[in-house]
Write a protein that holds these residues in place. Structure first.
Motif, PDB file in Angstrom:
ATOM      1  N   LEU A  99       7.838  23.441 -12.228  1.00  0.00           N
ATOM      2  CA  LEU A  99       9.228  23.093 -11.945  1.00  0.00           C
ATOM      3  C   LEU A  99       9.475  22.653 -10.504  1.00  0.00           C
ATOM      4  O   LEU A  99      10.624  22.432 -10.119  1.00  0.00           O
ATOM      5  CB  LEU A  99      10.131  24.292 -12.282  1.00  0.00           C
ATOM      6  CG  LEU A  99      10.206  24.651 -13.767  1.00  0.00           C
ATOM      7  CD1 LEU A  99      10.957  25.962 -13.962  1.00  0.00           C
ATOM      8  CD2 LEU A  99      10.860  23.525 -14.560  1.00  0.00           C
ATOM      9  N   VAL A 100       8.419  22.488  -9.710  1.00  0.00           N
ATOM     10  CA  VAL A 100       8.591  22.129  -8.295  1.00  0.00           C
ATOM     11  C   VAL A 100       9.391  20.839  -8.139  1.00  0.00           C
ATOM     12  O   VAL A 100      10.368  20.787  -7.392  1.00  0.00           O
ATOM     13  CB  VAL A 100       7.226  22.023  -7.581  1.00  0.00           C
ATOM     14  CG1 VAL A 100       7.394  21.450  -6.183  1.00  0.00           C
ATOM     15  CG2 VAL A 100       6.550  23.383  -7.525  1.00  0.00           C
ATOM     16  N   GLY A 101       8.993  19.789  -8.819  1.00  0.00           N
ATOM     17  CA  GLY A 101       9.688  18.501  -8.694  1.00  0.00           C
ATOM     18  C   GLY A 101      11.141  18.589  -9.105  1.00  0.00           C
ATOM     19  O   GLY A 101      12.030  18.070  -8.421  1.00  0.00           O
TER      20      GLY A 101
ATOM     21  N   SER B  15       0.926  36.790  -6.253  1.00  0.00           N
ATOM     22  CA  SER B  15       0.112  36.535  -7.438  1.00  0.00           C
ATOM     23  C   SER B  15      -0.330  35.088  -7.618  1.00  0.00           C
ATOM     24  O   SER B  15      -1.277  34.816  -8.352  1.00  0.00           O
ATOM     25  CB  SER B  15       0.866  36.980  -8.696  1.00  0.00           C
ATOM     26  OG  SER B  15       1.997  36.155  -8.915  1.00  0.00           O
ATOM     27  N   SER B  16       0.325  34.168  -6.971  1.00  0.00           N
ATOM     28  CA  SER B  16       0.084  32.738  -7.171  1.00  0.00           C
ATOM     29  C   SER B  16       0.709  32.003  -5.989  1.00  0.00           C
ATOM     30  O   SER B  16       1.508  32.578  -5.256  1.00  0.00           O
ATOM     31  CB  SER B  16       0.740  32.317  -8.497  1.00  0.00           C
ATOM     32  OG  SER B  16       0.476  30.974  -8.806  1.00  0.00           O
ATOM     33  N   PRO B  17       0.380  30.726  -5.793  1.00  0.00           N
ATOM     34  CA  PRO B  17       0.980  30.003  -4.662  1.00  0.00           C
ATOM     35  C   PRO B  17       2.500  29.917  -4.736  1.00  0.00           C
ATOM     36  O   PRO B  17       3.097  30.047  -5.805  1.00  0.00           O
ATOM     37  CB  PRO B  17       0.374  28.601  -4.770  1.00  0.00           C
ATOM     38  CG  PRO B  17      -0.837  28.756  -5.603  1.00  0.00           C
ATOM     39  CD  PRO B  17      -0.564  29.896  -6.531  1.00  0.00           C
ATOM     40  N   VAL B  18       3.084  29.689  -3.571  1.00  0.00           N
ATOM     41  CA  VAL B  18       4.521  29.436  -3.432  1.00  0.00           C
ATOM     42  C   VAL B  18       4.689  28.157  -2.611  1.00  0.00           C
ATOM     43  O   VAL B  18       3.750  27.701  -1.961  1.00  0.00           O
ATOM     44  CB  VAL B  18       5.257  30.597  -2.717  1.00  0.00           C
ATOM     45  CG1 VAL B  18       5.099  31.896  -3.488  1.00  0.00           C
ATOM     46  CG2 VAL B  18       4.800  30.747  -1.287  1.00  0.00           C
ATOM     47  N   LEU B  19       5.882  27.597  -2.650  1.00  0.00           N
ATOM     48  CA  LEU B  19       6.217  26.473  -1.780  1.00  0.00           C
ATOM     49  C   LEU B  19       7.324  26.942  -0.849  1.00  0.00           C
ATOM     50  O   LEU B  19       8.470  27.129  -1.269  1.00  0.00           O
ATOM     51  CB  LEU B  19       6.674  25.253  -2.581  1.00  0.00           C
ATOM     52  CG  LEU B  19       6.962  24.012  -1.744  1.00  0.00           C
ATOM     53  CD1 LEU B  19       5.694  23.512  -1.050  1.00  0.00           C
ATOM     54  CD2 LEU B  19       7.569  22.914  -2.605  1.00  0.00           C
ATOM     55  N   ALA B  20       6.946  27.201   0.413  1.00  0.00           N
ATOM     56  CA  ALA B  20       7.908  27.635   1.432  1.00  0.00           C
ATOM     57  C   ALA B  20       8.554  26.387   2.031  1.00  0.00           C
ATOM     58  O   ALA B  20       7.870  25.384   2.275  1.00  0.00           O
ATOM     59  CB  ALA B  20       7.198  28.442   2.508  1.00  0.00           C
TER      60      ALA B  20
ATOM     61  N   LEU C 194      12.440  32.232 -10.017  1.00  0.00           N
ATOM     62  CA  LEU C 194      12.031  30.907  -9.572  1.00  0.00           C
ATOM     63  C   LEU C 194      12.162  30.577  -8.094  1.00  0.00           C
ATOM     64  O   LEU C 194      11.340  29.848  -7.552  1.00  0.00           O
ATOM     65  CB  LEU C 194      12.773  29.812 -10.358  1.00  0.00           C
ATOM     66  CG  LEU C 194      12.598  29.859 -11.860  1.00  0.00           C
ATOM     67  CD1 LEU C 194      13.591  28.953 -12.539  1.00  0.00           C
ATOM     68  CD2 LEU C 194      11.170  29.499 -12.236  1.00  0.00           C
ATOM     69  N   ILE C 195      13.208  31.063  -7.447  1.00  0.00           N
ATOM     70  CA  ILE C 195      13.485  30.575  -6.101  1.00  0.00           C
ATOM     71  C   ILE C 195      14.066  31.680  -5.219  1.00  0.00           C
ATOM     72  O   ILE C 195      14.765  32.569  -5.699  1.00  0.00           O
ATOM     73  CB  ILE C 195      14.437  29.356  -6.161  1.00  0.00           C
ATOM     74  CG1 ILE C 195      14.546  28.643  -4.824  1.00  0.00           C
ATOM     75  CG2 ILE C 195      15.797  29.738  -6.726  1.00  0.00           C
ATOM     76  CD1 ILE C 195      15.163  27.261  -4.904  1.00  0.00           C
ATOM     77  N   HIS C 196      13.736  31.599  -3.947  1.00  0.00           N
ATOM     78  CA  HIS C 196      14.349  32.469  -2.944  1.00  0.00           C
ATOM     79  C   HIS C 196      15.188  31.581  -2.038  1.00  0.00           C
ATOM     80  O   HIS C 196      14.789  30.461  -1.718  1.00  0.00           O
ATOM     81  CB  HIS C 196      13.273  33.173  -2.105  1.00  0.00           C
ATOM     82  CG  HIS C 196      13.835  33.844  -0.897  1.00  0.00           C
ATOM     83  ND1 HIS C 196      14.430  35.086  -0.950  1.00  0.00           N
ATOM     84  CD2 HIS C 196      13.949  33.427   0.391  1.00  0.00           C
ATOM     85  CE1 HIS C 196      14.867  35.398   0.262  1.00  0.00           C
ATOM     86  NE2 HIS C 196      14.589  34.408   1.086  1.00  0.00           N
TER      87      HIS C 196
END
Length: 150
Positions: free
Chosen positions: A17-19, A67-72, A113-115
């Motif tokens: 769901l990044v995009g 547990s898995s990558p994030v996109l900061a 999903l998001i912070h």
């Protein structure tokens, strides 16, 4: 212009769901000032979630975020802290309105999903945890005059 910290969490990455999530902020007119795809160490996770230390869900929260990558990300814009939080939606999926990231895609309070930073102080603290000053890019977004006409 105000800056805020946001992060697409492991479930957002794993669900592809990044995009979709980024597109919502870009379409709103929010400027991306920094991004980092990364694995969060336990040490960084504990610093990030220090306010929750001692709560019953703390260990699960740390386990999940590592547990898995994030996109900061660092976003920039007028009143961007409030705007990003509104686009993210309420933390609880049953309270998150349709049209928000969480309202459209989240069914669980932990896997939401998001912070998004909740205040100027939190934004400054969280940005400094995840980014060095030189990693935050200062540039003119040419569409800004169409977003902020004043």
């Amino acid at each position: 212009m105000e800056k805020t910290f946001s992060m697409i969490k492991p479930d957002g990455i794993q669900r592809g769901l990044v995009g979709e999530i980024l597109q919502r902020f870009e379409k709103k007119g929010i400027k991306i000032a920094a991004m980092k795809f990364m694995m969060i160490s336990r040490e960084l996770a504990e610093k990030h979630y220090t306010a929750h230390k001692g709560k019953v869900f703390y260990d699960d929260l740390i386990r999940f975020i590592t547990s898995s990558p994030v996109l900061a990300m660092v976003f920039e814009g007028e009143d961007v802290i409030n705007i990003v939080r509104k686009l993210a939606g309420a933390t609880s999926p049953e309270a998150a309105l349709p049209g928000t990231v969480r309202g459209d895609y989240s069914l669980d309070v932990e896997y939401n999903l998001i912070h998004a930073s909740d205040s100027k102080e939190s934004a400054e603290r969280e940005i400094s945890l995840f980014f060095r000053e030189e990693e935050i890019i200062n540039y003119e977004l040419i569409t800004a005059k169409w977003v902020y006409p004043k």
